[in-house]
Scaffold this motif. Sequence first.
Motif, mmCIF file in Angstrom:
data_model
loop_
_atom_site.group_PDB
_atom_site.id
_atom_site.type_symbol
_atom_site.label_atom_id
_atom_site.label_comp_id
_atom_site.label_asym_id
_atom_site.label_seq_id
_atom_site.Cartn_x
_atom_site.Cartn_y
_atom_site.Cartn_z
ATOM 1 N N LYS A 6 -3.118 34.279 -73.600
ATOM 2 C CA LYS A 6 -3.476 33.226 -74.543
ATOM 3 C C LYS A 6 -2.229 32.424 -74.916
ATOM 4 N N ALA A 7 -2.452 31.220 -75.375
ATOM 5 C CA ALA A 7 -1.342 30.343 -75.741
ATOM 6 C C ALA A 7 -0.681 30.870 -77.015
ATOM 7 N N PRO A 8 0.662 30.859 -77.075
ATOM 8 C CA PRO A 8 1.342 31.328 -78.287
ATOM 9 C C PRO A 8 1.128 30.376 -79.451
ATOM 10 N N ALA A 9 1.173 30.901 -80.662
ATOM 11 C CA ALA A 9 1.066 30.067 -81.852
ATOM 12 C C ALA A 9 2.341 29.254 -82.022
ATOM 13 N N ARG A 10 2.208 28.094 -82.654
ATOM 14 C CA ARG A 10 3.381 27.226 -82.829
ATOM 15 C C ARG A 10 4.460 27.914 -83.657
ATOM 16 N N SER A 11 4.067 28.633 -84.696
ATOM 17 C CA SER A 11 5.051 29.318 -85.544
ATOM 18 C C SER A 11 5.792 30.401 -84.765
ATOM 19 N N THR A 12 5.063 31.105 -83.892
ATOM 20 C CA THR A 12 5.695 32.147 -83.069
ATOM 21 C C THR A 12 6.713 31.548 -82.111
ATOM 22 N N LEU A 13 6.350 30.444 -81.469
ATOM 23 C CA LEU A 13 7.258 29.797 -80.525
ATOM 24 C C LEU A 13 8.457 29.206 -81.243
ATOM 25 N N SER A 14 8.229 28.657 -82.426
ATOM 26 C CA SER A 14 9.323 28.080 -83.211
ATOM 27 C C SER A 14 10.325 29.154 -83.618
ATOM 28 N N ASP A 15 9.814 30.301 -84.071
ATOM 29 C CA ASP A 15 10.707 31.404 -84.455
ATOM 30 C C ASP A 15 11.518 31.899 -83.270
ATOM 31 N N ALA A 16 10.863 32.001 -82.111
ATOM 32 C CA ALA A 16 11.568 32.477 -80.917
ATOM 33 C C ALA A 16 12.663 31.496 -80.507
ATOM 34 N N ASN A 17 12.403 30.196 -80.622
ATOM 35 C CA ASN A 17 13.415 29.193 -80.268
ATOM 36 C C ASN A 17 14.641 29.299 -81.159
ATOM 37 N N ASN A 18 14.450 29.726 -82.383
ATOM 38 C CA ASN A 18 15.565 29.822 -83.325
ATOM 39 C C ASN A 18 16.268 31.174 -83.265
ATOM 40 N N LYS A 19 15.524 32.241 -82.964
ATOM 41 C CA LYS A 19 16.085 33.593 -83.058
ATOM 42 C C LYS A 19 16.605 34.124 -81.731
ATOM 43 N N ARG A 20 15.918 33.828 -80.640
ATOM 44 C CA ARG A 20 16.383 34.320 -79.332
ATOM 45 C C ARG A 20 17.531 33.435 -78.850
ATOM 46 N N SER A 21 18.618 34.012 -78.411
ATOM 47 C CA SER A 21 19.802 33.240 -78.034
ATOM 48 C C SER A 21 19.541 32.347 -76.816
ATOM 49 N N TYR A 22 20.048 31.129 -76.893
ATOM 50 C CA TYR A 22 19.939 30.211 -75.753
ATOM 51 C C TYR A 22 20.672 30.745 -74.534
ATOM 52 N N GLN A 23 21.606 31.678 -74.767
ATOM 53 C CA GLN A 23 22.390 32.223 -73.662
ATOM 54 C C GLN A 23 21.529 33.000 -72.666
ATOM 55 N N VAL A 24 20.372 33.469 -73.112
ATOM 56 C CA VAL A 24 19.440 34.134 -72.204
ATOM 57 C C VAL A 24 18.987 33.152 -71.124
ATOM 58 N N PHE A 25 18.649 31.936 -71.544
ATOM 59 C CA PHE A 25 18.182 30.914 -70.610
ATOM 60 C C PHE A 25 19.346 30.369 -69.780
ATOM 61 N N GLU A 26 20.524 30.377 -70.349
ATOM 62 C CA GLU A 26 21.719 30.013 -69.590
ATOM 63 C C GLU A 26 21.927 30.994 -68.446
ATOM 64 N N THR A 27 21.767 32.284 -68.732
ATOM 65 C CA THR A 27 21.919 33.317 -67.712
ATOM 66 C C THR A 27 20.858 33.178 -66.620
ATOM 67 N N ILE A 28 19.634 32.847 -67.012
ATOM 68 C CA ILE A 28 18.565 32.642 -66.023
ATOM 69 C C ILE A 28 18.909 31.461 -65.118
ATOM 70 N N TYR A 29 19.438 30.385 -65.710
ATOM 71 C CA TYR A 29 19.790 29.207 -64.910
ATOM 72 C C TYR A 29 20.860 29.549 -63.872
ATOM 73 N N TYR A 30 21.918 30.230 -64.307
ATOM 74 C CA TYR A 30 22.991 30.559 -63.369
ATOM 75 C C TYR A 30 22.537 31.594 -62.341
ATOM 76 N N GLY A 31 21.600 32.452 -62.728
ATOM 77 C CA GLY A 31 21.038 33.393 -61.764
ATOM 78 C C GLY A 31 20.247 32.682 -60.675
ATOM 79 N N LEU A 32 19.469 31.687 -61.074
ATOM 80 C CA LEU A 32 18.723 30.885 -60.096
ATOM 81 C C LEU A 32 19.670 30.109 -59.198
ATOM 82 N N LEU A 33 20.728 29.565 -59.788
ATOM 83 C CA LEU A 33 21.695 28.803 -59.014
ATOM 84 C C LEU A 33 22.358 29.670 -57.951
#
Length: 412
Positions: A93-120
Amino acid sequence: MFELPHYKHYLMGEIKKFSGQPVLSQILDVIPSSIINAANRKHKANRYYKRLPLRIHLVSLLYGVFSYCNGLREVCEGMLACEGKLSHLGLDKAPARSTLSDANNKRSYQVFETIYYGLLANYHSFISDSRLKGLSIRNLKIIDSTTIQLFSEILRGVGRKRLDGSRQKGGIKVHALMDAFSGVTEFVRMTAAKENDVKFLYKLKLPAGSWIVFDKGYTAYRQFARWTREKIWFVTRMKDNADFHVTKVLIDKTRKKQAKGVLKEQYITVAVKVNGIVTERLKLRRIVFKTDDEKIYIYVTNNFTLPAAQIAVIYKNRWMIELLFKQIKQNFPLRYFWGESPNAIKMQVYCVLIAQLLMVVIRKKAATKKSFSNMITVIRLHLTSYVGLLDFIKDTYKAWRKTDNASFAFSP
């Protein structure tokens, strides 16, 4: 009572069953699970925020990027159409807006940075072209930055406060090192827009034999001296007010009428200063070049062996990074951000970079002649369509006629 024949079957939608996966699922399949799992373990991404697992978080944000959503509400409401179509990725199911907003603020952007460099790292050799037109070198990097404006005070832009009291635009500056042979960024750093570009040079780690090209806004003779010692070669344009001494003139065609190409080639020295004190004089090569459209450029490099005409070709390829920035800004959502924190903004930028890298990989796999923007537009319109992705990109009309989506069966 009158009843239409087979009316029940019509209400049930007797349509040929969908086969395969929707386009969005096929795009996400390009991301190996091992890369997501490695990023999760490295940053313990699910330990500190369990309400939205990393995989679902990534799927949600990439949906927003590919569908060009300008806000979290659009992302969450748009994903309602994907319920049931991405179940194999764990998205029931689609995540709630509040859940996604909290995750954007609490989960470190460095996780997505690591995924990008892993793909590269995973796809670098696949997407790299062995040759570039007119170039004899094999390891060219391009440096530049682009500013993304936003109405926010968390990342202030350059300039004074507005006299009329209106809200001042902030900005995030994306500094990038691009590989000319793959067409994607190899190193990214994000700062407030007011930060000087030169600082980015000190963050780079390059092997000996590398070539770097950048504009004259990155002039830093102290760093140039360090690169020279490390046998890292650069090409840039000389500043108009540069202070230098000519030690040798190799070519001088400036007095010849209608001369083009290399007009002048000189050996020069410039002062390298530390805290305002001259510590050494750096030897460089200065080249004056006139293009076919009568424009004159003055290049400077620390390489003394490559032909002067090749130096001009190297600098000409600098515009590839301008095209990359244009490609990203025009085709992905960076006008509006899905969060007010620096973490959320940087997370969205890395998701855009992940999406751009995925498109480069898919475009090469499909061997299509479609432009990047045309390919993105077609994909955006068919994110939830059941059609073979590579065939669809290569020949949209032919692939669509073949898909089960395009035909409906109705028996009277």
